[in-house]
Design a protein around this motif. Structure first.
Motif, PDB file in Angstrom:
ATOM      1  N   LEU A  68       1.035  -1.157   0.185  1.00  0.00           N
ATOM      2  CA  LEU A  68       0.320   0.378  -0.182  1.00  0.00           C
ATOM      3  C   LEU A  68       1.233   1.200  -0.271  1.00  0.00           C
ATOM      4  O   LEU A  68       0.023   2.696  -0.329  1.00  0.00           O
ATOM      5  N   GLU A  69       2.237   0.928   0.486  1.00  0.00           N
ATOM      6  CA  GLU A  69       3.206   2.246   0.366  1.00  0.00           C
ATOM      7  C   GLU A  69       2.784   3.134   1.342  1.00  0.00           C
ATOM      8  O   GLU A  69       2.645   4.589   0.914  1.00  0.00           O
ATOM      9  N   LEU A  70       2.274   2.414   2.432  1.00  0.00           N
ATOM     10  CA  LEU A  70       1.864   3.972   3.448  1.00  0.00           C
ATOM     11  C   LEU A  70       3.000   4.660   4.009  1.00  0.00           C
ATOM     12  O   LEU A  70       4.077   4.022   3.869  1.00  0.00           O
ATOM     13  N   ASP A  71       2.834   6.312   4.589  1.00  0.00           N
ATOM     14  CA  ASP A  71       3.715   6.933   4.714  1.00  0.00           C
ATOM     15  C   ASP A  71       3.465   6.587   6.285  1.00  0.00           C
ATOM     16  O   ASP A  71       3.429   7.786   7.499  1.00  0.00           O
ATOM     17  N   VAL A  72       4.233   5.553   7.178  1.00  0.00           N
ATOM     18  CA  VAL A  72       3.848   5.633   8.092  1.00  0.00           C
ATOM     19  C   VAL A  72       5.033   6.545   8.906  1.00  0.00           C
ATOM     20  O   VAL A  72       6.226   5.831   9.517  1.00  0.00           O
ATOM     21  N   PRO A  73       4.891   7.008   9.765  1.00  0.00           N
ATOM     22  CA  PRO A  73       5.618   7.446  11.129  1.00  0.00           C
ATOM     23  C   PRO A  73       6.525   6.065  11.775  1.00  0.00           C
ATOM     24  O   PRO A  73       6.560   5.796  11.749  1.00  0.00           O
ATOM     25  N   ILE A  74       8.350   6.639  11.984  1.00  0.00           N
ATOM     26  CA  ILE A  74       8.637   6.058  12.656  1.00  0.00           C
ATOM     27  C   ILE A  74       8.425   4.944  14.175  1.00  0.00           C
ATOM     28  O   ILE A  74       9.023   3.928  13.998  1.00  0.00           O
ATOM     29  N   THR A  75       7.694   5.524  14.446  1.00  0.00           N
ATOM     30  CA  THR A  75       7.867   5.389  15.318  1.00  0.00           C
ATOM     31  C   THR A  75       6.697   3.943  15.614  1.00  0.00           C
ATOM     32  O   THR A  75       6.573   3.160  16.895  1.00  0.00           O
ATOM     33  N   LEU A  76       5.385   4.668  14.893  1.00  0.00           N
ATOM     34  CA  LEU A  76       4.113   3.333  14.874  1.00  0.00           C
ATOM     35  C   LEU A  76       4.759   2.375  14.198  1.00  0.00           C
ATOM     36  O   LEU A  76       4.511   0.799  14.530  1.00  0.00           O
ATOM     37  N   ARG A  77       5.201   2.411  13.250  1.00  0.00           N
ATOM     38  CA  ARG A  77       6.376   0.776  12.447  1.00  0.00           C
ATOM     39  C   ARG A  77       7.146   0.320  13.844  1.00  0.00           C
ATOM     40  O   ARG A  77       6.979  -1.218  14.016  1.00  0.00           O
ATOM     41  N   LEU A  78       8.262   1.095  14.538  1.00  0.00           N
ATOM     42  CA  LEU A  78       8.397   0.145  15.936  1.00  0.00           C
ATOM     43  C   LEU A  78       7.652   0.174  16.330  1.00  0.00           C
ATOM     44  O   LEU A  78       7.952  -1.582  17.067  1.00  0.00           O
ATOM     45  N   ILE A  79       6.453   0.599  17.168  1.00  0.00           N
ATOM     46  CA  ILE A  79       5.633  -0.281  17.761  1.00  0.00           C
ATOM     47  C   ILE A  79       4.782  -1.740  17.100  1.00  0.00           C
ATOM     48  O   ILE A  79       5.083  -2.182  17.769  1.00  0.00           O
ATOM     49  N   MET A  80       4.539  -1.314  16.192  1.00  0.00           N
ATOM     50  CA  MET A  80       4.066  -2.364  14.999  1.00  0.00           C
ATOM     51  C   MET A  80       4.995  -3.433  15.571  1.00  0.00           C
ATOM     52  O   MET A  80       4.088  -4.791  15.072  1.00  0.00           O
ATOM     53  N   ALA A  81       5.721  -3.497  14.953  1.00  0.00           N
ATOM     54  CA  ALA A  81       7.053  -4.150  14.962  1.00  0.00           C
ATOM     55  C   ALA A  81       7.239  -4.718  16.131  1.00  0.00           C
ATOM     56  O   ALA A  81       7.368  -6.362  16.071  1.00  0.00           O
ATOM     57  N   LEU A  82       7.731  -3.892  16.988  1.00  0.00           N
ATOM     58  CA  LEU A  82       8.082  -4.865  18.164  1.00  0.00           C
ATOM     59  C   LEU A  82       6.636  -5.528  19.073  1.00  0.00           C
ATOM     60  O   LEU A  82       6.653  -6.632  20.153  1.00  0.00           O
ATOM     61  N   GLN A  83       4.908  -5.203  18.485  1.00  0.00           N
ATOM     62  CA  GLN A  83       3.934  -6.140  19.049  1.00  0.00           C
ATOM     63  C   GLN A  83       4.017  -7.347  18.116  1.00  0.00           C
ATOM     64  O   GLN A  83       3.714  -8.163  18.964  1.00  0.00           O
ATOM     65  N   ILE A  84       3.976  -7.627  17.399  1.00  0.00           N
ATOM     66  CA  ILE A  84       4.830  -9.259  16.327  1.00  0.00           C
ATOM     67  C   ILE A  84       6.127 -10.267  17.034  1.00  0.00           C
ATOM     68  O   ILE A  84       5.893 -10.895  17.652  1.00  0.00           O
ATOM     69  N   VAL A  85       7.188  -8.975  17.674  1.00  0.00           N
ATOM     70  CA  VAL A  85       8.042  -9.765  18.148  1.00  0.00           C
ATOM     71  C   VAL A  85       7.791 -10.278  19.529  1.00  0.00           C
ATOM     72  O   VAL A  85       7.890 -11.500  19.385  1.00  0.00           O
ATOM     73  N   THR A  86       7.107  -9.327  20.441  1.00  0.00           N
ATOM     74  CA  THR A  86       6.273 -10.194  21.398  1.00  0.00           C
ATOM     75  C   THR A  86       5.249 -10.738  21.342  1.00  0.00           C
ATOM     76  O   THR A  86       4.197 -10.826  23.076  1.00  0.00           O
ATOM     77  N   TYR A  87       4.622 -10.796  20.598  1.00  0.00           N
ATOM     78  CA  TYR A  87       3.473 -11.942  20.335  1.00  0.00           C
ATOM     79  C   TYR A  87       3.208 -12.930  20.321  1.00  0.00           C
ATOM     80  O   TYR A  87       2.691 -13.790  22.138  1.00  0.00           O
ATOM     81  N   GLN A  88       4.769 -13.979  21.279  1.00  0.00           N
ATOM     82  CA  GLN A  88       4.776 -14.976  21.229  1.00  0.00           C
ATOM     83  C   GLN A  88       4.174 -15.909  23.146  1.00  0.00           C
ATOM     84  O   GLN A  88       3.588 -16.487  23.164  1.00  0.00           O
ATOM     85  N   PRO A  89       4.745 -14.939  23.464  1.00  0.00           N
ATOM     86  CA  PRO A  89       4.532 -15.111  25.602  1.00  0.00           C
ATOM     87  C   PRO A  89       3.024 -14.734  25.660  1.00  0.00           C
ATOM     88  O   PRO A  89       2.141 -15.528  25.768  1.00  0.00           O
ATOM     89  N   LEU A  90       2.148 -14.128  24.865  1.00  0.00           N
ATOM     90  CA  LEU A  90       1.170 -13.717  24.856  1.00  0.00           C
ATOM     91  C   LEU A  90       0.629 -14.567  24.127  1.00  0.00           C
ATOM     92  O   LEU A  90      -0.691 -15.550  24.905  1.00  0.00           O
ATOM     93  N   LEU A  91       1.025 -15.439  23.140  1.00  0.00           N
ATOM     94  CA  LEU A  91      -0.247 -16.515  22.549  1.00  0.00           C
ATOM     95  C   LEU A  91      -0.022 -17.711  23.581  1.00  0.00           C
ATOM     96  O   LEU A  91      -1.100 -18.767  23.580  1.00  0.00           O
ATOM     97  N   ILE A  92       1.477 -18.270  24.412  1.00  0.00           N
ATOM     98  CA  ILE A  92       1.893 -19.574  24.909  1.00  0.00           C
ATOM     99  C   ILE A  92       0.518 -19.423  25.768  1.00  0.00           C
ATOM    100  O   ILE A  92       0.454 -20.374  26.404  1.00  0.00           O
ATOM    101  N   GLN A  93       0.715 -18.488  26.894  1.00  0.00           N
ATOM    102  CA  GLN A  93      -0.307 -18.266  28.007  1.00  0.00           C
ATOM    103  C   GLN A  93      -1.989 -18.623  27.391  1.00  0.00           C
ATOM    104  O   GLN A  93      -2.300 -18.713  28.397  1.00  0.00           O
ATOM    105  N   SER A  94      -2.078 -18.299  26.999  1.00  0.00           N
ATOM    106  CA  SER A  94      -3.584 -17.949  26.315  1.00  0.00           C
ATOM    107  C   SER A  94      -3.352 -19.381  26.526  1.00  0.00           C
ATOM    108  O   SER A  94      -4.808 -20.136  25.964  1.00  0.00           O
ATOM    109  N   PHE A  95      -2.678 -20.480  25.548  1.00  0.00           N
ATOM    110  CA  PHE A  95      -2.916 -21.907  24.987  1.00  0.00           C
ATOM    111  C   PHE A  95      -2.809 -23.235  26.397  1.00  0.00           C
ATOM    112  O   PHE A  95      -3.078 -23.666  26.215  1.00  0.00           O
ATOM    113  N   MET A  96      -2.222 -22.187  27.103  1.00  0.00           N
ATOM    114  CA  MET A  96      -1.792 -23.095  28.248  1.00  0.00           C
ATOM    115  C   MET A  96      -2.891 -22.628  29.396  1.00  0.00           C
ATOM    116  O   MET A  96      -2.623 -23.437  30.513  1.00  0.00           O
ATOM    117  N   ASP A  97      -3.494 -21.355  29.422  1.00  0.00           N
ATOM    118  CA  ASP A  97      -4.840 -21.527  30.680  1.00  0.00           C
ATOM    119  C   ASP A  97      -5.035 -22.978  30.808  1.00  0.00           C
ATOM    120  O   ASP A  97      -6.112 -22.663  29.688  1.00  0.00           O
TER     121      ASP A  97
END
Length: 287
Positions: A258-287
């Motif tokens: 889409l070639e969106l002009d996304v601010p660098i801070t928002l890009r970083l936040i979204m990327a870090l959410q993907i990176v830190t997604y795993q623990p959330l997934l683990i806790q959910s499936f093991m609850d």
């Protein structure tokens, strides 16, 4: 370009104040990485040791946890190195490898989630046929396909990108993802179309399938009061996690197209959410 070794290097431009907060970033991400590895392997070890847990559901959970470790390992070590480096760079071949691993393992994640949804659907909706349907050979076939099929899908654009000439050497991100397309001197319409096809088959179809199976489970469970609450507690958290990860992956894949002009801070936040997604997934499936 390093003329001495004929190696092309790509610079990551997605870090925010990395020189100022490098040690804070490093400590947070290193702690997260250790937690992911330790928690995942602890659960996998428990499943392996206890023979009573050698059931399809727990085997799929173990596979999902192993996939999470692999997914994190593709991202975290390079991030940690970048935080402590003066320049955040990566060679183009290594960038392509990270791109391949990142999306193939993400595809495996969705495939495994689909298989787990199917397993629960059979166990609740067809309990008498469960042992016949979910045989050992079937489980092994699902596990092999979970890693082979996404890898084959992602390998195609990687091989096409190897032959392309790059004219840009800066990525607006902290890892090599679909934005690698923007480095090419000539944009390929074929790559964009193929990428959307892979997105539909690897993300959209599995998500729709999971929604369908969990809806059927909840409908059947609603008729049986004994399992209604347990089914709701099992399915709803997984659906929330699935929606979260699906939205993040959709943003990540469509960002370059889409070639969106996304601010660098928002890009970083979204990327870090993907990176830190795993623990959330683990806790959910093991609850």
């Amino acid at each position: 370009m390093d003329n001495r070794f004929n190696v092309t290097y790509i610079t990551f431009d997605g870090h925010v104040e990395v020189h100022k907060y490098r040690y804070l970033y490093f400590v947070i991400m290193f702690t997260m990485y250790i937690l992911i590895i330790s928690s995942n392997f602890t659960i996998v070890s428990i499943i392996v040791i206890h023979k009573s847990l050698h059931e399809p559901m727990y085997i799929f959970i173990a596979a999902l946890l192993i996939n999470s470790v692999l997914f994190s390992t593709v991202i975290y070590p390079k991030l940690l190195i970048d935080f402590l480096s003066e320049k955040q760079i990566i060679s183009y071949p290594a960038c392509l490898f990270q791109w391949f691993s990142y999306y193939s393992l993400a595809g495996s994640e969705f495939f495994l989630l689909s298989v787990m949804a199917y397993d629960r659907y059979v166990s609740i909706c067809n309990p008498l046929q469960y042992s016949t349907i979910m045989r050992k050979t079937t489980v092994n076939m699902f596990l092999i396909c979970a890693w082979i099929l996404p890898a084959c899908q992602v390998l195609v654009p990687i091989l096409l990108s190897v032959k392309k000439t790059i004219c840009k050497f800066h990525l607006k991100g902290i890892l090599c993802n679909s934005t690698v397309h923007k480095l090419h001197c000539v944009s390929s319409r074929l790559l964009h179309i193929y990428g959307l096809v892979v997105f539909v088959t690897s993300v959209l179809f599995p998500v729709l399938f999971i929604f369908f199976t969990y809806t059927r489970i909840l409908v059947i469970s609603y008729r049986c009061r004994g399992v209604r609450r347990k089914a709701a507690q099992t399915c709803l958290p997984h659906l929330l996690v699935l929606i979260n990860f699906s939205c993040l992956i959709a943003y990540d894949v469509l960002l370059a197209r889409l070639e969106l002009d996304v601010p660098i801070t928002l890009r970083l936040i979204m990327a870090l959410q993907i990176v830190t997604y795993q623990p959330l997934l683990i806790q959910s499936f093991m609850d």
